[in-house]
Motif scaffolding. Structure first.
Motif, PDB file in Angstrom:
ATOM      1  N   ASP A   1      23.402 -47.400  36.545  1.00  0.00           N
ATOM      2  CA  ASP A   1      22.865 -48.772  36.620  1.00  0.00           C
ATOM      3  C   ASP A   1      23.574 -49.741  35.687  1.00  0.00           C
ATOM      4  OD1 ASP A   1      21.944 -47.951  34.154  1.00  0.00           O
ATOM      5  OD2 ASP A   1      19.966 -48.876  34.393  1.00  0.00           O
ATOM      6  N   ASN A   2      24.726 -49.337  35.140  1.00  0.00           N
ATOM      7  CA  ASN A   2      25.469 -50.199  34.227  1.00  0.00           C
ATOM      8  C   ASN A   2      24.604 -50.623  33.041  1.00  0.00           C
ATOM      9  OD1 ASN A   2      27.719 -51.593  33.282  1.00  0.00           O
ATOM     10  ND2 ASN A   2      27.240 -53.457  34.435  1.00  0.00           N
ATOM     11  N   ALA A   3      23.718 -49.709  32.619  1.00  0.00           N
ATOM     12  CA  ALA A   3      22.838 -49.912  31.463  1.00  0.00           C
ATOM     13  C   ALA A   3      21.865 -51.077  31.650  1.00  0.00           C
ATOM     14  CB  ALA A   3      23.645 -50.103  30.180  1.00  0.00           C
ATOM     15  N   GLN A   4      21.601 -51.453  32.890  1.00  0.00           N
ATOM     16  CA  GLN A   4      20.724 -52.602  33.134  1.00  0.00           C
ATOM     17  C   GLN A   4      19.278 -52.321  32.759  1.00  0.00           C
ATOM     18  OE1 GLN A   4      21.552 -55.859  34.048  1.00  0.00           O
ATOM     19  NE2 GLN A   4      23.490 -54.979  33.394  1.00  0.00           N
ATOM     20  N   THR A   5      18.832 -51.057  32.872  1.00  0.00           N
ATOM     21  CA  THR A   5      17.458 -50.745  32.496  1.00  0.00           C
ATOM     22  C   THR A   5      17.257 -50.941  31.002  1.00  0.00           C
ATOM     23  OG1 THR A   5      17.375 -49.120  34.291  1.00  0.00           O
ATOM     24  CG2 THR A   5      15.617 -49.037  32.673  1.00  0.00           C
ATOM     25  N   LEU A   6      18.234 -50.512  30.207  1.00  0.00           N
ATOM     26  CA  LEU A   6      18.162 -50.735  28.763  1.00  0.00           C
ATOM     27  C   LEU A   6      18.224 -52.224  28.440  1.00  0.00           C
ATOM     28  CD1 LEU A   6      18.186 -49.856  25.806  1.00  0.00           C
ATOM     29  CD2 LEU A   6      20.671 -49.507  26.016  1.00  0.00           C
ATOM     30  N   LEU A   7      19.129 -52.942  29.084  1.00  0.00           N
ATOM     31  CA  LEU A   7      19.246 -54.377  28.831  1.00  0.00           C
ATOM     32  C   LEU A   7      17.949 -55.102  29.204  1.00  0.00           C
ATOM     33  CD1 LEU A   7      21.033 -56.746  27.976  1.00  0.00           C
ATOM     34  CD2 LEU A   7      21.844 -56.891  30.353  1.00  0.00           C
ATOM     35  N   SER A   8      17.335 -54.713  30.318  1.00  0.00           N
ATOM     36  CA  SER A   8      16.077 -55.331  30.732  1.00  0.00           C
ATOM     37  C   SER A   8      14.978 -55.055  29.714  1.00  0.00           C
ATOM     38  CB  SER A   8      15.658 -54.816  32.106  1.00  0.00           C
ATOM     39  OG  SER A   8      16.569 -55.229  33.102  1.00  0.00           O
ATOM     40  N   ALA A   9      14.982 -53.843  29.150  1.00  0.00           N
ATOM     41  CA  ALA A   9      13.973 -53.508  28.144  1.00  0.00           C
ATOM     42  C   ALA A   9      14.142 -54.365  26.891  1.00  0.00           C
ATOM     43  CB  ALA A   9      14.076 -52.026  27.788  1.00  0.00           C
ATOM     44  N   ILE A  10      15.369 -54.602  26.485  1.00  0.00           N
ATOM     45  CA  ILE A  10      15.622 -55.472  25.334  1.00  0.00           C
ATOM     46  C   ILE A  10      15.181 -56.897  25.642  1.00  0.00           C
ATOM     47  CG2 ILE A  10      17.461 -56.528  23.951  1.00  0.00           C
ATOM     48  CD1 ILE A  10      18.914 -53.822  24.077  1.00  0.00           C
ATOM     49  N   ASN A  11      15.525 -57.371  26.823  1.00  0.00           N
ATOM     50  CA  ASN A  11      15.146 -58.740  27.196  1.00  0.00           C
ATOM     51  C   ASN A  11      13.636 -58.912  27.326  1.00  0.00           C
ATOM     52  OD1 ASN A  11      17.710 -59.910  27.316  1.00  0.00           O
ATOM     53  ND2 ASN A  11      18.081 -59.146  29.383  1.00  0.00           N
TER      54      ASN A  11
ATOM     55  N   SER B   1      32.568 -50.282  28.886  1.00  0.00           N
ATOM     56  CA  SER B   1      32.971 -49.143  29.704  1.00  0.00           C
ATOM     57  C   SER B   1      32.015 -47.963  29.647  1.00  0.00           C
ATOM     58  CB  SER B   1      34.370 -48.676  29.290  1.00  0.00           C
ATOM     59  OG  SER B   1      34.384 -48.234  27.943  1.00  0.00           O
ATOM     60  N   SER B   2      31.247 -47.838  28.582  1.00  0.00           N
ATOM     61  CA  SER B   2      30.417 -46.634  28.430  1.00  0.00           C
ATOM     62  C   SER B   2      29.507 -46.376  29.623  1.00  0.00           C
ATOM     63  CB  SER B   2      29.605 -46.715  27.141  1.00  0.00           C
ATOM     64  OG  SER B   2      30.433 -46.642  26.011  1.00  0.00           O
ATOM     65  N   PRO B   3      28.729 -47.375  30.107  1.00  0.00           N
ATOM     66  CA  PRO B   3      27.824 -47.093  31.217  1.00  0.00           C
ATOM     67  C   PRO B   3      28.475 -47.133  32.589  1.00  0.00           C
ATOM     68  CG  PRO B   3      27.531 -49.350  30.503  1.00  0.00           C
ATOM     69  CD  PRO B   3      28.541 -48.732  29.572  1.00  0.00           C
ATOM     70  N   THR B   4      29.738 -47.546  32.662  1.00  0.00           N
ATOM     71  CA  THR B   4      30.397 -47.649  33.962  1.00  0.00           C
ATOM     72  C   THR B   4      31.441 -46.564  34.191  1.00  0.00           C
ATOM     73  OG1 THR B   4      32.047 -49.180  33.059  1.00  0.00           O
ATOM     74  CG2 THR B   4      30.071 -50.142  34.042  1.00  0.00           C
ATOM     75  N   SER B   5      32.012 -46.029  33.116  1.00  0.00           N
ATOM     76  CA  SER B   5      33.115 -45.079  33.255  1.00  0.00           C
ATOM     77  C   SER B   5      32.824 -43.705  32.663  1.00  0.00           C
ATOM     78  CB  SER B   5      34.373 -45.642  32.564  1.00  0.00           C
ATOM     79  OG  SER B   5      34.737 -46.888  33.118  1.00  0.00           O
ATOM     80  N   ASN B   6      31.768 -43.581  31.891  1.00  0.00           N
ATOM     81  CA  ASN B   6      31.494 -42.337  31.167  1.00  0.00           C
ATOM     82  C   ASN B   6      30.314 -41.592  31.754  1.00  0.00           C
ATOM     83  OD1 ASN B   6      33.433 -43.320  29.412  1.00  0.00           O
ATOM     84  ND2 ASN B   6      32.061 -43.494  27.666  1.00  0.00           N
ATOM     85  N   ARG B   7      30.322 -40.273  31.539  1.00  0.00           N
ATOM     86  CA  ARG B   7      29.094 -39.509  31.747  1.00  0.00           C
ATOM     87  C   ARG B   7      28.279 -39.623  30.475  1.00  0.00           C
ATOM     88  NH1 ARG B   7      27.521 -39.119  35.653  1.00  0.00           N
ATOM     89  NH2 ARG B   7      28.562 -37.404  36.760  1.00  0.00           N
TER      90      ARG B   7
ATOM     91  N   THR C   1      36.975 -37.298  35.427  1.00  0.00           N
ATOM     92  CA  THR C   1      36.231 -38.473  35.879  1.00  0.00           C
ATOM     93  C   THR C   1      34.855 -38.068  36.369  1.00  0.00           C
ATOM     94  OG1 THR C   1      38.310 -39.503  36.605  1.00  0.00           O
ATOM     95  CG2 THR C   1      36.256 -40.452  37.424  1.00  0.00           C
ATOM     96  N   PRO C   2      33.798 -38.695  35.854  1.00  0.00           N
ATOM     97  CA  PRO C   2      33.802 -39.672  34.764  1.00  0.00           C
ATOM     98  C   PRO C   2      34.153 -39.013  33.439  1.00  0.00           C
ATOM     99  CG  PRO C   2      31.560 -39.060  35.287  1.00  0.00           C
ATOM    100  CD  PRO C   2      32.425 -38.399  36.304  1.00  0.00           C
ATOM    101  N   TYR C   3      34.576 -39.831  32.485  1.00  0.00           N
ATOM    102  CA  TYR C   3      34.900 -39.294  31.174  1.00  0.00           C
ATOM    103  C   TYR C   3      33.641 -38.692  30.551  1.00  0.00           C
ATOM    104  CZ  TYR C   3      36.207 -38.891  26.306  1.00  0.00           C
ATOM    105  OH  TYR C   3      36.443 -38.397  25.051  1.00  0.00           O
ATOM    106  N   VAL C   4      33.756 -37.464  30.052  1.00  0.00           N
ATOM    107  CA  VAL C   4      32.592 -36.772  29.494  1.00  0.00           C
ATOM    108  C   VAL C   4      32.374 -37.223  28.054  1.00  0.00           C
ATOM    109  CG1 VAL C   4      31.569 -34.550  28.893  1.00  0.00           C
ATOM    110  CG2 VAL C   4      32.882 -34.787  31.024  1.00  0.00           C
TER     111      VAL C   4
END
Length: 334
Positions: A51-61, A154-160, A274-277
């Motif tokens: 989710d591209n870290a959107q759940t965390l961002l929504s929680a902060i907002n 990049s962390s939430p889009t490219s990494n595990r 891929t994704p980067y571990v």
């Protein structure tokens, strides 16, 4: 506006639908020398990339009173702006940032200045740790996000990555205690269920490994700590099925030696491109899952500030198990 409301609704649903159970001591009493790992079942697992870290961002907002963040690396402009906006909205926003990095080209200095200019109460992490490698966000004193993920582009889009939304009141209180100590530069001796480096993290991980009776799955960026490696080998020698997935980075000498020791014992060790571990997780018997900032290295466990938790909620542990299943199948022999 609609997308933000939709994200907030998803978060509210996840919080409301999570089953709340009492804390349990998991693991057989007669397996291994350590006490069974102490776990929490009141948690939600999020696997990235998703989710591209959107759940965390929504929680902060959506925070109503406070946001307390400890972060190794913070570069995402969306999160930086969210912290500043929430401070302007009257929330208690405090941030502990790591100051030292192994690579001189990496720095939190610009972000530190940006947050300070926006009124956020930001401090450098205590110098007593080699690195403050923790990645945690405590919101409204009711939820603690304990993560493998840095707050970068990049962390939430490219990494595990694995994120735990921990709603256990004792865990949240302990996370706040650790945050307060690091924010004020004072000492703290955690005594709760969380795995805290450099205090009790290794003991907690060893208890998880030594009390497993059927299977052990490990997915991590780094693996070289001698005690952890020996416990993995001992588990395999007592008949457990063991799988290991690591990143495909060039290994340190210590990791190369550790991997060779595992392979010599017949353990299937694989690496994934891929994704980067960037994960740091251990699943025991498909029932208990460690997630945290701790890498499986001596420096991480002995010298850094790190934070992790062991989760026992079956549906949440299953998310990690199924992800490791897929990553192990896609990986190649180390």
């Amino acid at each position: 506006m609609m997308s933000r409301l939709w994200a907030l609704a998803l978060l509210a649903c996840a919080l409301a639908c999570t089953k709340k159970h009492p804390t349990t001591d998991a693991g057989p009493d007669d397996a291994g020398d350590e006490e069974p790992a102490t776990t929490t079942s009141n948690a939600i697992i999020i696997v990235e990339p998703s989710d591209n870290a959107q759940t965390l961002l929504s929680a902060i907002n959506a925070a109503q009173s406070s946001i307390h963040m400890t972060m190794y690396l913070l570069t995402s402009s969306s999160f930086i702006q969210a912290l500043i906006t929430q401070k302007k909205n009257g929330r208690d926003v405090k941030v502990v940032l790591n100051q030292k990095f192994p690579d001189a080209s990496t720095s939190n200095a610009t972000v530190f200045s940006q947050l300070a200019a926006g009124g956020v109460n930001v401090v450098w992490a205590p110098s007593s740790f080699v690195y403050t490698h923790e990645k945690a966000v405590i919101i409204d004193g009711t939820t603690a996000w304990i993560m493998t993920m840095n707050v970068t582009y990049s962390s939430p889009t490219s990494n595990r990555e694995y994120l735990v939304l921990d709603q256990d009141p004792d865990d949240v209180a302990e996370a706040e205690q650790i945050f307060d100590a690091d924010f004020t530069g004072t000492s703290v001796t955690p005594v709760g269920k969380l795995l805290v480096a450099p205090v009790n993290a290794r003991d907690g991980l060893l208890a998880l490994l030594n009390n497993a009776t059927q299977t052990i799955d490990i997915e991590g960026e780094e693996l070289s700590d001698a005690a952890i490696v020996n416990a993995i080998i001992a588990a395999h020698d007592r008949g457990l099925a063991v799988r290991v997935v690591l990143s495909d980075d060039s290994p340190t000498t210590a990791q190369a030696n550790a991997v060779q020791s595992l392979k010599n014992d017949g353990i299937d060790v694989r690496k994934l491109a891929t994704p980067y571990v960037h994960a740091k997780t251990i699943v025991a018997d498909g029932a208990l899952a460690y997630v945290g900032s701790e890498n499986f290295t001596a420096n991480s466990l002995d010298s850094n500030r790190e934070l992790g938790v062991i989760v026992s909620a079956p549906a949440e542990v299953a998310k990690i198990t199924s992800t490791i299943d897929a990553d192990f199948a896609a990986a190649v022999t180390y």
